[in-house]
Design an enzyme around this catalytic site. Structure first.
Site, PDB file in Angstrom:
ATOM      1  N   LYS A   1       0.847  -1.192   0.000  1.00 25.27           N
ATOM      2  CA  LYS A   1       0.000   0.000   0.000  1.00 25.27           C
ATOM      3  C   LYS A   1       0.890   1.252   0.000  1.00 25.27           C
ATOM      4  O   LYS A   1       1.925   1.282   0.661  1.00 25.27           O
ATOM      5  CB  LYS A   1      -0.891  -0.006   1.235  1.00 25.27           C
TER       6      LYS A   1
ATOM      7  N   THR B   1      -8.398   9.307   7.887  1.00 26.72           N
ATOM      8  CA  THR B   1      -7.920   8.090   7.200  1.00 26.72           C
ATOM      9  C   THR B   1      -7.769   6.920   8.176  1.00 26.72           C
ATOM     10  O   THR B   1      -7.038   5.975   7.900  1.00 26.72           O
ATOM     11  CB  THR B   1      -6.560   8.355   6.509  1.00 26.72           C
TER      12      THR B   1
ATOM     13  N   GLY C   1      -8.162   3.581   9.651  1.00 27.49           N
ATOM     14  CA  GLY C   1      -8.681   2.289   9.194  1.00 27.49           C
ATOM     15  C   GLY C   1      -8.555   2.045   7.696  1.00 27.49           C
ATOM     16  O   GLY C   1      -9.108   1.070   7.189  1.00 27.49           O
ATOM     17  N   THR C   2      -7.801   2.891   6.989  1.00 23.21           N
ATOM     18  CA  THR C   2      -7.672   2.686   5.528  1.00 23.21           C
ATOM     19  C   THR C   2      -7.051   1.318   5.202  1.00 23.21           C
ATOM     20  O   THR C   2      -7.516   0.620   4.307  1.00 23.21           O
ATOM     21  CB  THR C   2      -6.805   3.784   4.865  1.00 23.21           C
ATOM     22  N   GLY C   3      -6.009   0.960   5.958  1.00 21.94           N
ATOM     23  CA  GLY C   3      -5.305  -0.293   5.669  1.00 21.94           C
ATOM     24  C   GLY C   3      -6.198  -1.506   5.885  1.00 21.94           C
ATOM     25  O   GLY C   3      -6.257  -2.414   5.035  1.00 21.94           O
ATOM     26  N   CYS C   4      -6.927  -1.521   6.994  1.00 19.68           N
ATOM     27  CA  CYS C   4      -7.820  -2.658   7.292  1.00 19.68           C
ATOM     28  C   CYS C   4      -8.917  -2.756   6.232  1.00 19.68           C
ATOM     29  O   CYS C   4      -9.228  -3.838   5.732  1.00 19.68           O
ATOM     30  CB  CYS C   4      -8.501  -2.474   8.653  1.00 19.68           C
TER      31      CYS C   4
HETATM   32  N1  LIG Z   1      -5.210  10.314   1.753  1.00 16.26           N
HETATM   33  C1  LIG Z   1      -5.549   9.235   1.000  1.00 16.26           C
HETATM   34  N2  LIG Z   1      -6.277   9.397  -0.120  1.00 16.26           N
HETATM   35  C2  LIG Z   1      -6.623   8.338  -0.887  1.00 16.26           C
HETATM   36  N3  LIG Z   1      -6.274   7.064  -0.599  1.00 16.26           N
HETATM   37  C3  LIG Z   1      -5.543   6.832   0.505  1.00 16.26           C
HETATM   38  C4  LIG Z   1      -5.136   7.909   1.365  1.00 16.26           C
HETATM   39  N4  LIG Z   1      -4.401   7.385   2.390  1.00 16.26           N
HETATM   40  C5  LIG Z   1      -4.348   6.064   2.166  1.00 16.26           C
HETATM   41  N5  LIG Z   1      -5.008   5.717   1.029  1.00 16.26           N
HETATM   42  C6  LIG Z   1      -5.151   4.379   0.458  1.00 16.26           C
HETATM   43  O1  LIG Z   1      -5.583   3.536   1.507  1.00 16.26           O
HETATM   44  C7  LIG Z   1      -4.971   2.252   1.422  1.00 16.26           C
HETATM   45  C8  LIG Z   1      -4.181   1.971   2.698  1.00 16.26           C
HETATM   46  O2  LIG Z   1      -3.034   2.754   2.683  1.00 16.26           O
HETATM   47  P1  LIG Z   1      -1.909   2.967   3.761  1.00 16.26           P
HETATM   48  O3  LIG Z   1      -2.151   4.285   4.409  1.00 16.26           O
HETATM   49  O4  LIG Z   1      -0.615   2.799   3.075  1.00 16.26           O
HETATM   50  O5  LIG Z   1      -2.146   1.771   4.770  1.00 16.26           O
HETATM   51  P2  LIG Z   1      -2.268   1.720   6.371  1.00 16.26           P
HETATM   52  O6  LIG Z   1      -3.591   2.326   6.724  1.00 16.26           O
HETATM   53  O7  LIG Z   1      -2.171   0.264   6.669  1.00 16.26           O
HETATM   54  O8  LIG Z   1      -1.113   2.515   6.913  1.00 16.26           O
HETATM   55  C9  LIG Z   1      -4.125   2.292   0.141  1.00 16.26           C
HETATM   56  O9  LIG Z   1      -4.851   1.795  -0.940  1.00 16.26           O
HETATM   57  C10 LIG Z   1      -3.823   3.767  -0.014  1.00 16.26           C
HETATM   58  O10 LIG Z   1      -3.513   4.075  -1.353  1.00 16.26           O
HETATM   59  C1  LIG Z   2      -7.733  -3.155  16.350  1.00 21.00           C
HETATM   60  C2  LIG Z   2      -6.954  -2.455  15.289  1.00 21.00           C
HETATM   61  N1  LIG Z   2      -6.445  -3.157  14.268  1.00 21.00           N
HETATM   62  C3  LIG Z   2      -5.730  -2.533  13.295  1.00 21.00           C
HETATM   63  C4  LIG Z   2      -5.511  -1.178  13.359  1.00 21.00           C
HETATM   64  C5  LIG Z   2      -4.694  -0.482  12.308  1.00 21.00           C
HETATM   65  O1  LIG Z   2      -5.534  -0.152  11.301  1.00 21.00           O
HETATM   66  P1  LIG Z   2      -5.155   0.672   9.996  1.00 21.00           P
HETATM   67  O2  LIG Z   2      -6.124   0.310   8.947  1.00 21.00           O
HETATM   68  O3  LIG Z   2      -3.720   0.506   9.678  1.00 21.00           O
HETATM   69  O4  LIG Z   2      -5.515   2.126  10.465  1.00 21.00           O
HETATM   70  P2  LIG Z   2      -4.764   3.141  11.365  1.00 21.00           P
HETATM   71  O5  LIG Z   2      -4.762   2.749  12.789  1.00 21.00           O
HETATM   72  O6  LIG Z   2      -3.372   3.155  10.798  1.00 21.00           O
HETATM   73  O7  LIG Z   2      -5.515   4.377  11.105  1.00 21.00           O
HETATM   74  C6  LIG Z   2      -6.069  -0.467  14.439  1.00 21.00           C
HETATM   75  N2  LIG Z   2      -5.907   0.860  14.531  1.00 21.00           N
HETATM   76  N3  LIG Z   2      -6.776  -1.128  15.393  1.00 21.00           N
END
Ligand SMILES: Nc1ncnc2c1ncn2[C@@H]1O[C@H](COP(=O)(O)OP(=O)(O)O)[C@@H](O)[C@H]1O
Ligand SMILES: Cc1ncc(COP(=O)(O)OP(=O)(O)O)c(N)n1
Length: 265
Positions: free
Chosen positions: A177, A209, A211-214
Site C-alpha cells: 500500500k 484516514t 482504518g484505511t489499511g484494514c
Molecule cells: N489520503 C488518501 N487518499 C486516498 N487514498 C488513501 C489515502 N491514504 C491512504 N489511502 C489508500 O488507503 C490504502 C491503505 O493505505 P496505507 O495508508 O498505506 O495503509 P495503512 O492504513 O495500513 O497505513 C491504500 O490503498 C492507499 O492508497
Molecule cells: C484493532 C486495530 N487493528 C488494526 C488497526 C490499524 O488499522 P489501519 O487500517 O492501519 O488504520 P490506522 O490505525 O493506521 O488508522 C487499528 N488501529 N486497530
C-alpha cells in the site's frame, strides 16, 4: 433468488471506535455482499484520538472462536489483522494449516496511525517465519514492509525490491500500500512473482484516514471470497478505499474513520 452466500472470516483486534480492526473488516465484507465472521484476538479501547488501551484475549479464547467458525461455517477467504504476540501468531498459523485455508490475506498490522503498538516487537520474527509462507496475499504499508524486509524504502524501485524480498519469503502475492509514500499521487503495487502492477490515485487531503489499511485489505478478502482473481480484487479494493476516503463521515474530533457505505459495485 438469493444465490450463493459467500463467507469471509477476519482474525483481528476489535476497535471500539469502529473505524479499523474487526469492525472495519465486517463493514467492508457486508458492503461487498460477503457474510462476515470474526475471531477477536484483542480488544482495544480506541477512538479517533488514538488507542487508550490494549487487552489481548487468551490463545484458548481465539482458538475456540476460530474452531467454532471453521467447523460449521467454512469461510471462502480468511483475513488476519492485529495478532499482537508470538503465541497468537503461532496459533493462527497452526489453525490456517489445520483447516487448509488457502485464500488467506495477511495484513501485517504493527502500529496504529497514532503510534500505539499493535504487535509486540519480539513477534516480528514469528510473523516472518509463520505467517508469510501462508499468505496468499500480504498487504504491508511501507513502514511494515521496511520492518519485514529490514530495508529502507524511499523510492518506487525500493518498494519493488522489498516486494520481491517478501515474495522470496513465501508470499504468493505482495500488495504494498502506498499511503505512506511522498507526494500527491498514491501508488499501490502488486507483485505476482513475475510482474509488477500499479494502481495510482490522487491523495485526498484529509485527516480522516483511520482504518484505511484494514478496509483496503478486507475489500481484497471479500473479493477473493467471491472467487475473483487477485487483480480484480485489488481493483475493487482500490476503488472502495478511494471513495471511502473521499466521502468520509466527519465524526469524532481526531482522525475519523473512512465511509464504508460509499462504494457500490
Ligand atoms: N489520503 C488518501 N487518499 C486516498 N487514498 C488513501 C489515502 N491514504 C491512504 N489511502 C489508500 O488507503 C490504502 C491503505 O493505505 P496505507 O495508508 O498505506 O495503509 P495503512 O492504513 O495500513 O497505513 C491504500 O490503498 C492507499 O492508497
Ligand atoms: C484493532 C486495530 N487493528 C488494526 C488497526 C490499524 O488499522 P489501519 O487500517 O492501519 O488504520 P490506522 O490505525 O493506521 O488508522 C487499528 N488501529 N486497530
Amino acid at each position: 433468488m438469493r444465490g450463493m452466500v459467500y463467507k469471509a472470516l477476519t482474525i483481528a483486534g476489535s476497535d471500539s471506535g469502529g473505524g479499523a480492526g474487526i469492525q472495519a473488516d465486517l463493514k467492508t465484507f457486508h458492503q461487498l455482499r460477503v457474510f462476515g465472521m470474526s475471531a477477536i484476538t484483542a480488544v482495544t479501547a480506541q477512538n479517533t484520538l488514538g488507542v487508550q488501551g490494549v487487552y489481548p484475549l487468551s490463545v484458548e479464547a481465539v482458538e475456540r472462536q476460530i474452531d467454532s467458525v471453521a467447523v460449521d461455517l467454512s469461510p471462502h477467504a480468511v483475513k488476519t489483522g492485529m495478532l499482537f504476540s508470538q503465541e497468537m501468531i503461532e496459533l493462527v498459523a497452526h489453525k490456517i494449516k489445520q483447516y487448509k485455508w488457502m485464500s488467506v490475506v495477511v495484513d501485517p498490522v504493527m502500529i496504529a496511525k497514532g503510534g500505539a503498538p499493535l504487535l509486540k516487537q519480539e513477534a516480528v520474527e514469528a510473523l516472518q517465519r509463520h505467517m508469510l509462507p501462508l499468505a496468499y496475499v500480504l498487504t504491508p504499508n511501507i513502514p511494515e514492509a521496511e520492518v519485514l524486509t529490514n530495508m529502507r524504502i524511499e523510492t518506487l524501485e525500493q518498494r519493488k525490491e522489498a516486494a520481491k524480498k517478501l515474495h522470496d519469503m513465501g508470499v504468493r502475492y505482495v500488495v504494498m500500500k502506498g499511503g505512506h509514500g511522498e507526494g500527491n499521487e498514491l501508488v499501490d503495487i502488486l507483485y505476482d512473482g513475475e510482474q509488477f502492477y500499479e494502481w495510482k490515485s490522487k491523495r485526498i487531503d484529509t485527516k480522516h484516514t483511520h482504518g484505511t489499511g484494514c478496509t483496503f485489505a478486507a475489500a481484497i478478502t471479500a473479493q477473493l471470497a467471491k472467487g475473483k482473481t487477485i487483480y480484480e480484487a485489488v481493483d475493487v479494493a482500490k476503488r472502495f478505499i478511494q471513495v471511502a476516503v473521499e466521502q468520509t463521515l466527519q465524526i469524532g474530533s481526531g482522525h475519523g474513520p473512512t465511509n464504508h457505505w460509499a462504494f457500490h459495485e
